[in-house]
Design a protein around this motif. Structure first.
Motif, PDB file in Angstrom:
ATOM      1  N   LYS A   1      -3.378   6.136   1.155  1.00  0.00           N
ATOM      2  CA  LYS A   1      -5.322   6.240   1.156  1.00  0.00           C
ATOM      3  C   LYS A   1      -5.579   7.252   0.798  1.00  0.00           C
ATOM      4  O   LYS A   1      -5.239   8.009   1.856  1.00  0.00           O
ATOM      5  CB  LYS A   1      -4.684   4.751   2.163  1.00  0.00           C
TER       6      LYS A   1
ATOM      7  N   LEU B   1       0.491  -1.407  -0.085  1.00  0.00           N
ATOM      8  CA  LEU B   1      -0.022  -0.088  -0.139  1.00  0.00           C
ATOM      9  C   LEU B   1       0.835   0.930   0.287  1.00  0.00           C
ATOM     10  O   LEU B   1       1.404   1.521   0.976  1.00  0.00           O
ATOM     11  CB  LEU B   1      -1.044  -0.484   0.879  1.00  0.00           C
TER      12      LEU B   1
ATOM     13  N   GLU C   1     -13.389   5.217   0.522  1.00  0.00           N
ATOM     14  CA  GLU C   1     -11.896   4.505   0.646  1.00  0.00           C
ATOM     15  C   GLU C   1     -11.047   4.294  -1.113  1.00  0.00           C
ATOM     16  O   GLU C   1     -11.062   4.272  -1.847  1.00  0.00           O
ATOM     17  CB  GLU C   1     -11.137   3.995   2.075  1.00  0.00           C
TER      18      GLU C   1
ATOM     19  N   TYR D   1      -7.507   3.615  -2.645  1.00  0.00           N
ATOM     20  CA  TYR D   1      -6.017   2.579  -2.452  1.00  0.00           C
ATOM     21  C   TYR D   1      -5.207   2.375  -3.430  1.00  0.00           C
ATOM     22  O   TYR D   1      -5.610   2.301  -3.972  1.00  0.00           O
ATOM     23  CB  TYR D   1      -6.026   0.934  -1.558  1.00  0.00           C
TER      24      TYR D   1
END
Ligand code: SAH
Length: 342
Positions: free
Chosen positions: A69, A66, A77, A79
């Motif tokens: 975010k 990741l 949301e 990512y």
């Protein structure tokens, strides 16, 4: 070494039996990987030492990295993940009262260059592997637990049916009851309208849902919005979707991104209603969400007139609220912003 999330139960069984291990070990390893979600082979306690050694040498259990975010004020949301070769992809989670929908990407970039979509702006880079598709699900499911991802839509960056084999492989893995056991009715593929692949998908009888990005019921307008329409015009596309809905016994959804002055007139609404009624489909209307200087979303008043026209003709539709506008949640936008910020 191969990423183990590229392997369906059958692939694992084939690989293990061809290396001298008994057939049942395919199921055992599949369960450890997808149901119990162990992150190393040593914890697979019911397997022989020899098998664990073989797994260690042959496979890796990888995770997506990741890198960013973002959370919208409406709780959507987004990512951004980095892949092993340094490329980036994104996934979006849309939490609602009774469900949480994960939107996954299937390619880096896109070949199809729809007018309103930023995913194809930098061209096509490569297909995602099944492991990279499944990885988006695992990464978000882990980050959000105990919240459950209840629906998955193949509607992120790329064209899922242009990466047919890996998309289908990832769906087979998701649906397998010995592993993740994701409900087929809660999986949906969105396509720009690749006719041969829609027919191919129908033949597989997976029981999943299909959305077709239509955007206009008229070839002239659709040609301008989506170059793929020149190859597979609306009539051919409708025949293919009919084949699909016959097999799936389910309505096909037609997505329409609404752009002021292009596909939002009363005449556009009438033609759309006619098409929907003819093919027994439903529309998902999405006001354009983006920052192009040339195109913009219709006003509320234009939307009201458009939807009233559909209602008057008893066409079946939903109007999707544009979610995550403040975090650039439409296809490809976070990635573009990330690259610009670098
Ligand atoms: N290639 C597939 C899946 C990716 S696009 C397809 O074409 O269906 C999926 C959907 O994202 C499109 O149908 C459209 O509904 C939506 N989309 C893309 N760009 C958008 C934008 N700028 N505003 C609103 N919706 C957008």
């Amino acid at each position: 070494m191969e990423a183990i999330y590229n392997f369906t139960e059958k692939d694992l069984k084939d690989k293990l039996t061809s290396n001298g291990f008994p057939g049942y070990t395919g199921r055992q390893v599949f369960e450890w990987v997808y149901k119990k979600r162990v992150s190393n082979f040593d914890s697979m306690s019911n397997l022989s030492k020899k098998l664990k050694e073989f797994l260690r040498k042959s496979f890796s259990i990888t995770k997506l990295k990741l890198i960013k975010k973002e959370k919208s004020t409406d709780k959507t949301e987004k990512y951004l993940f980095e892949l092993e070769d340094g490329m980036a992809i994104e996934a979006v989670l849309i939490p609602e009262k009774e469900r949480s929908t994960l939107c996954v990407s299937t390619q880096v970039g896109c070949k199809f260059k729809c007018l309103f979509c930023v995913s194809g702006q930098d061209g096509f880079k490569r297909n995602l592997t099944a492991s990279e598709i499944i990885g988006q699900y695992f990464a978000v499911a882990d980050l959000k637990a105990p919240l459950k991802v209840t629906n998955i839509v193949f509607m992120g960056i790329g064209e899922p049916l242009d990466n047919f084999d890996n998309t289908i492989k990832s769906i087979n893995i998701l649906m397998n009851s010995a592993g993740i056991n994701f409900s087929k009715r809660r999986i949906s593929i969105s396509t720009c309208g690749l006719v041969p692949e829609i027919k191919e998908l129908a033949k597989l009888k997976l029981g999943i849902k299909l959305s077709v990005s239509l955007h206009s019921a008229e070839n002239d307008i659709r040609d301008k919005l989506m170059p793929i329409n020149k190859k597979y015009p609306i009539e051919e596309l409708m025949l293919a979707t009919r084949e699909f809905s016959k097999v799936s016994k389910d309505l096909v959804t037609f997505e329409c991104v609404l752009i002021e002055g292009i596909n939002t007139s009363v005449d556009d609404a009438r033609k759309l209603a006619k098409l929907l009624n003819r093919v027994n489909g439903k529309a998902n209307l999405i006001p354009y969400n983006g920052s192009s200087p040339e195109i913009k979303a219709p006003t509320q008043e234009q939307l009201d007139i458009f939807t009233q026209e559909l209602k008057d003709r008893s066409a079946f539709f939903t109007l999707r609220k544009s979610r995550g506008q403040d975090i650039n949640a439409a296809c490809g936008q976070l990635k573009v912003k990330y690259l610009l910020d670098q």
